[in-house]
Design a protein around this motif. Structure first.
Motif, short mmCIF file in Angstrom:
data_model
loop_
_atom_site.label_atom_id
_atom_site.label_comp_id
_atom_site.label_asym_id
_atom_site.label_seq_id
_atom_site.Cartn_x
_atom_site.Cartn_y
_atom_site.Cartn_z
N VAL A 294 0.83 -1.21 0.00
CA VAL A 294 0.00 0.00 0.00
C VAL A 294 0.86 1.25 0.00
CG1 VAL A 294 -0.27 0.09 2.53
CG2 VAL A 294 -2.01 1.12 1.05
N LEU A 295 1.98 1.21 0.70
CA LEU A 295 2.87 2.36 0.74
C LEU A 295 3.45 2.67 -0.64
CD1 LEU A 295 4.81 1.53 4.03
CD2 LEU A 295 3.45 3.59 3.66
N ASN A 296 3.95 1.66 -1.29
CA ASN A 296 4.59 1.89 -2.58
C ASN A 296 3.57 2.17 -3.69
OD1 ASN A 296 7.70 1.50 -2.53
ND2 ASN A 296 6.90 -0.04 -1.11
N ARG A 297 2.37 1.60 -3.58
CA ARG A 297 1.33 1.92 -4.55
C ARG A 297 0.95 3.40 -4.46
NH1 ARG A 297 -1.83 -1.93 -3.46
NH2 ARG A 297 -3.20 -0.88 -1.98
N TYR A 298 0.74 3.88 -3.22
CA TYR A 298 0.39 5.29 -3.04
C TYR A 298 1.53 6.19 -3.51
CZ TYR A 298 -0.48 9.78 -0.83
OH TYR A 298 -0.65 11.13 -0.61
N LYS A 299 2.74 5.85 -3.11
CA LYS A 299 3.91 6.65 -3.49
C LYS A 299 4.04 6.73 -5.01
CE LYS A 299 8.99 6.57 -3.08
NZ LYS A 299 9.21 7.97 -2.69
N ASN A 300 3.91 5.61 -5.69
CA ASN A 300 4.06 5.58 -7.15
C ASN A 300 2.92 6.31 -7.85
OD1 ASN A 300 6.43 4.11 -6.89
ND2 ASN A 300 5.40 2.13 -7.09
N ASP A 301 1.69 6.13 -7.34
CA ASP A 301 0.54 6.82 -7.92
C ASP A 301 0.70 8.33 -7.82
OD1 ASP A 301 -0.72 4.46 -8.58
OD2 ASP A 301 -2.19 4.54 -6.95
N TYR A 302 1.01 8.79 -6.63
CA TYR A 302 1.08 10.23 -6.37
C TYR A 302 2.25 10.87 -7.13
CZ TYR A 302 1.03 14.65 -3.80
OH TYR A 302 0.98 15.99 -3.47
N GLU A 303 3.41 10.30 -6.98
CA GLU A 303 4.59 10.90 -7.61
C GLU A 303 4.53 10.79 -9.13
OE1 GLU A 303 7.68 10.35 -3.85
OE2 GLU A 303 8.00 9.16 -5.66
N GLY A 304 3.94 9.71 -9.62
CA GLY A 304 3.80 9.57 -11.06
C GLY A 304 2.82 10.57 -11.64
N TYR A 306 1.78 13.63 -10.12
CA TYR A 306 2.08 15.03 -9.83
C TYR A 306 3.54 15.42 -10.03
CZ TYR A 306 -2.62 15.31 -7.89
OH TYR A 306 -3.99 15.28 -7.73
N ASP A 307 4.41 14.43 -10.22
CA ASP A 307 5.84 14.70 -10.40
C ASP A 307 6.40 15.51 -9.23
OD1 ASP A 307 8.30 14.55 -11.68
OD2 ASP A 307 8.01 16.41 -12.79
N GLU A 308 6.03 15.13 -8.02
CA GLU A 308 6.58 15.73 -6.82
C GLU A 308 6.59 14.68 -5.72
OE1 GLU A 308 3.71 18.90 -6.31
OE2 GLU A 308 2.70 17.79 -4.71
N SER A 309 7.41 14.91 -4.71
CA SER A 309 7.56 13.92 -3.64
C SER A 309 6.28 13.76 -2.85
CB SER A 309 8.69 14.35 -2.70
OG SER A 309 9.93 14.35 -3.38
N VAL A 310 6.03 12.54 -2.46
CA VAL A 310 4.89 12.23 -1.61
C VAL A 310 5.17 12.74 -0.20
CG1 VAL A 310 5.70 10.00 -0.75
CG2 VAL A 310 3.27 10.34 -1.17
N SER A 311 4.11 12.96 0.60
CA SER A 311 4.30 13.37 2.00
C SER A 311 3.34 12.60 2.89
CB SER A 311 4.06 14.88 2.18
OG SER A 311 2.68 15.16 2.34
N THR A 312 3.68 12.50 4.16
CA THR A 312 2.81 11.80 5.10
C THR A 312 1.47 12.52 5.26
OG1 THR A 312 3.81 12.95 6.97
CG2 THR A 312 4.72 10.82 6.39
N PHE A 313 1.43 13.80 4.96
CA PHE A 313 0.19 14.56 5.12
C PHE A 313 -0.81 14.18 4.03
CE2 PHE A 313 3.78 17.26 6.56
CZ PHE A 313 3.61 17.01 7.92
N GLY A 314 -0.33 13.99 2.81
CA GLY A 314 -1.20 13.47 1.77
C GLY A 314 -1.70 12.08 2.11
N ALA A 315 -0.85 11.31 2.78
CA ALA A 315 -1.23 9.95 3.19
C ALA A 315 -2.40 9.97 4.16
CB ALA A 315 -0.04 9.24 3.81
N TYR A 316 -2.47 10.98 5.01
CA TYR A 316 -3.61 11.08 5.92
C TYR A 316 -4.91 11.20 5.13
CZ TYR A 316 0.00 12.24 9.43
OH TYR A 316 1.11 12.22 10.25
N ALA A 317 -4.86 11.95 4.03
CA ALA A 317 -6.04 12.10 3.19
C ALA A 317 -6.37 10.79 2.47
CB ALA A 317 -5.82 13.23 2.17
N TYR A 318 -5.34 10.09 2.03
CA TYR A 318 -5.56 8.79 1.38
C TYR A 318 -6.29 7.86 2.34
CZ TYR A 318 -4.62 4.22 -0.66
OH TYR A 318 -4.77 2.96 -1.17
N ASP A 319 -5.79 7.74 3.55
CA ASP A 319 -6.41 6.85 4.52
C ASP A 319 -7.81 7.32 4.90
OD1 ASP A 319 -4.31 5.00 4.65
OD2 ASP A 319 -3.25 6.16 6.18
#
Length: 385
Positions: A294-304, A306-319
């Protein structure tokens, strides 16, 4: 994109009035997720990735057929980090937009300003802010996705104890998040065998904290320093800490767990530790880790996307969004009481932030072990264990 955004900047109320008049007609045809986030302003490092996450995954959800056979509509307002605006927008989401559930609240101040209205209206609300006061004591309609500041403090103090550090200096911001973190740290330190020998604070707009740090350094017996805050303050503290040449172990809270903090703090951040979700080191985890996929899926989806680094704050919204989706599916409708009850029964959802086990007595559902202790090494995040 297929989500409908209603972002309100200062002075733009009139421009939205026509769209808002159509809300009741749309409500029957879509499932409406409301949100107020700090997308601009001083807390934009929280709200910007949160909004982008909601947009991305609601689009994906709609592309896959929606939810309960309906398309999902995102109704969003930008509170610019202002608690009064957050209250106004929460009221609009409840009374005019008639949303089915709210996923939002970037900051503790914005969240708590909206809570009384949400409780009165009886609409499920999943906050993305961290303070313990949001869900303690339990509020009937209020849930949240980040770990609490108490858990963050506990995780830090455990790591300190393991390193033989039992006398610490505490420095914190006077805003809602920093003040709450300071209070819970002081409450639990004694029971954990840690003595707070120095206690300093700073205001959110302060631009130099060398005097506070100098007083902490000069306190007899101090072995380590913990800064509890979010925003630019911790970066300033970190740079001041480095400028003063303080040679003590240095900790930050989970409020700075993003690459933007590393950019602000620069090389001064090297060596500091903090509690954070495993997202920042997702690619360094073993594939056997329960959160790896789940971590790598979210990271790859987001960064792919938006072309910017993922953050834990965006992860709160995902969850938060995933919990909302699961609750609505389980309820089989958008009936607010049924969705609320379904949220309370979610047990074992493996999210980006941790594994959630919600209940009638726990509207956050994470434990302190969901935090990993990270250390900054050569300008990047690294696991300490």
């Amino acid at each position: 994109m297929k989500t409908t955004l209603k972002q309100l900047a200062a002075g733009a109320v009139a421009a939205l009035s026509i769209g808002l008049m159509a809300a009741p007609a749309l409500a029957a045809d879509t499932i409406r997720i409301g949100s107020f986030l700090s997308v601009t302003g001083p807390a934009s490092f929280l709200g910007d990735p949160e909004l982008k996450t909601l947009e991305l995954y609601i689009d994906k959800l709609n592309e896959d057929g929606g939810l309960l056979g309906k398309q999902v509509e995102l109704v969003h307002y930008d509170d610019v980090g202002d608690a009064a605006k957050a209250r106004t927008f929460a009221n609009r989401l409840l009374r005019q937009d008639r949303v089915d559930i709210i996923v939002g609240g970037s900051t503790t101040g914005a969240t708590m300003a909206a809570v009384p209205l949400i409780e009165q209206a009886g609409v499920p609300f999943i906050s993305l802010a961290g303070a313990e006061t949001i869900t303690t004591p339990v509020k009937k309609w209020v849930f949240k996705t980040p770990q609490s500041d108490r858990q963050a403090a506990r995780r830090v103090l455990i790591d300190m104890k393991e390193r033989g550090l039992t006398k610490i200096g505490l420095i914190s911001g006077t805003g809602g998040f920093g003040a709450s973190g300071r209070n819970v740290t002081k409450e639990i330190a004694g029971d954990m065998g840690v003595e707070i020998v120095a206690d300093e604070t700073y205001n959110p707009k302060d631009t130099d904290m060398t005097s506070q740090l100098t007083r902490i350094r000069g306190t007899e017996g101090v072995q380590a320093i913990l800064n509890f805050d979010f925003g630019q303050g911790p970066a300033i503290v970190t740079r001041n800490y480095d400028q003063l040449g303080i040679d003590l172990p240095f900790y930050q809270s989970h409020g700075v767990a993003s690459d933007s903090f590393l950019e602000l703090a620069g090389d001064a951040a090297n060596g500091l530790r903090l509690p954070a979700s495993a997202l920042l080191v997702a690619d360094k985890l073993p594939e056997s880790d329960p959160q790896y996929q789940v971590l790598n899926r979210y990271k790859n989806d987001y960064e792919g996307h938006y072309d910017e680094s993922v953050s834990t704050f965006g992860a709160y919204a995902y969850d938060g969004l995933q919990l909302a989706i699961r609750a609505i599916k389980q309820a089989g409708s958008t009936d607010k009481a049924k969705v609320r009850d379904a949220l309370e029964s979610i047990d074992g959802y493996v999210g980006v932030t941790g594994t959630y086990r919600l209940s009638a007595d726990d509207h956050m559902g994470l434990d302190a072990e969901s935090f990993r202790i990270l250390e900054v090494k050569d300008g990047d995040w690294a696991l300490t264990e």
